[in-house]
Design an enzyme around this catalytic site. Sequence first.
Site, PDB file in Angstrom:
ATOM      1  N   HIS A   1      47.655  23.196  37.608  1.00  0.00           N
ATOM      2  CA  HIS A   1      47.145  21.824  37.117  1.00  0.00           C
ATOM      3  C   HIS A   1      48.801  21.069  37.401  1.00  0.00           C
ATOM      4  O   HIS A   1      49.598  20.933  36.285  1.00  0.00           O
ATOM      5  CB  HIS A   1      46.963  21.966  35.471  1.00  0.00           C
ATOM      6  CG  HIS A   1      45.335  22.790  35.288  1.00  0.00           C
ATOM      7  ND1 HIS A   1      44.940  22.263  35.156  1.00  0.00           N
ATOM      8  CD2 HIS A   1      45.537  23.712  35.606  1.00  0.00           C
ATOM      9  CE1 HIS A   1      43.545  23.116  35.325  1.00  0.00           C
ATOM     10  NE2 HIS A   1      44.354  24.173  35.343  1.00  0.00           N
TER      11      HIS A   1
ATOM     12  N   HIS B   1      42.304  32.719  49.273  1.00  0.00           N
ATOM     13  CA  HIS B   1      42.054  33.025  48.007  1.00  0.00           C
ATOM     14  C   HIS B   1      42.571  33.845  47.361  1.00  0.00           C
ATOM     15  O   HIS B   1      42.716  35.158  47.571  1.00  0.00           O
ATOM     16  CB  HIS B   1      40.232  34.062  47.764  1.00  0.00           C
ATOM     17  CG  HIS B   1      40.104  33.638  46.637  1.00  0.00           C
ATOM     18  ND1 HIS B   1      39.383  33.282  45.390  1.00  0.00           N
ATOM     19  CD2 HIS B   1      40.087  35.193  45.905  1.00  0.00           C
ATOM     20  CE1 HIS B   1      39.347  33.383  44.603  1.00  0.00           C
ATOM     21  NE2 HIS B   1      39.456  34.941  44.803  1.00  0.00           N
TER      22      HIS B   1
ATOM     23  N   CYS C   1      33.175  31.369  45.459  1.00  0.00           N
ATOM     24  CA  CYS C   1      34.384  31.366  44.555  1.00  0.00           C
ATOM     25  C   CYS C   1      34.085  29.579  44.830  1.00  0.00           C
ATOM     26  O   CYS C   1      34.022  29.160  45.978  1.00  0.00           O
ATOM     27  CB  CYS C   1      35.902  31.453  44.765  1.00  0.00           C
ATOM     28  SG  CYS C   1      36.955  30.358  44.351  1.00  0.00           S
TER      29      CYS C   1
ATOM     30  N   HIS D   1      45.641  28.522  41.007  1.00  0.00           N
ATOM     31  CA  HIS D   1      45.493  27.103  40.863  1.00  0.00           C
ATOM     32  C   HIS D   1      46.617  26.324  40.093  1.00  0.00           C
ATOM     33  O   HIS D   1      47.015  27.105  38.738  1.00  0.00           O
ATOM     34  CB  HIS D   1      44.304  26.456  40.760  1.00  0.00           C
ATOM     35  CG  HIS D   1      43.537  26.512  39.641  1.00  0.00           C
ATOM     36  ND1 HIS D   1      43.073  27.527  39.107  1.00  0.00           N
ATOM     37  CD2 HIS D   1      43.464  25.930  38.305  1.00  0.00           C
ATOM     38  CE1 HIS D   1      42.502  27.536  38.323  1.00  0.00           C
ATOM     39  NE2 HIS D   1      42.706  26.177  37.282  1.00  0.00           N
TER      40      HIS D   1
ATOM     41  N   ASN E   1      48.166  28.846  34.508  1.00  0.00           N
ATOM     42  CA  ASN E   1      46.766  29.706  33.725  1.00  0.00           C
ATOM     43  C   ASN E   1      46.841  31.102  34.422  1.00  0.00           C
ATOM     44  O   ASN E   1      46.043  30.583  35.107  1.00  0.00           O
ATOM     45  CB  ASN E   1      45.616  29.021  33.216  1.00  0.00           C
ATOM     46  CG  ASN E   1      45.993  28.093  32.229  1.00  0.00           C
ATOM     47  OD1 ASN E   1      46.035  27.862  31.316  1.00  0.00           O
ATOM     48  ND2 ASN E   1      44.856  27.405  32.300  1.00  0.00           N
TER      49      ASN E   1
END
Length: 133
Positions: free
Chosen positions: A102, A48, A6, A100, A87
């Site tokens: 944004h 993760h 990743c 994550h 997303n």
Amino acid sequence: MHDENCIFCKIAKGEIPTSVVYEDDKVIAFDDMEPLMPVHTLIIPKDHYSDVADNVPEDVLGHLFATVQKVADIKGIHEDGFRLLVNTGENASQSVRHLHVHVLGGGLMPRPNDQDWGTSATNAAEIHGSSAE
């Protein structure tokens, strides 16, 4: 826990250099390499999780979203407003399978319902001027 394949895990471990905006023991925030707005910063947990639906512990989610205000202050967009985008999965165009957020700002953005979402949209017939059957 990390995924050795990743890219965001590699960034979190300091293996890939990036423009760090904020960092603590749980999260790291950095500027997006392909920004969509004058301010486009990503906030990721250092551990993760593939996405927000990956059994992320509440304390990790809480810390991730608490970091948003810090990033908005650092980037100078707190006063004028900003948008958050998370997303989740392929249909949402999640390009990196590591949770994550944004943080987008620094200019006027159209409202999501002012955009053409294509034929998958619930109002696609109205947008494209055809009648629903």
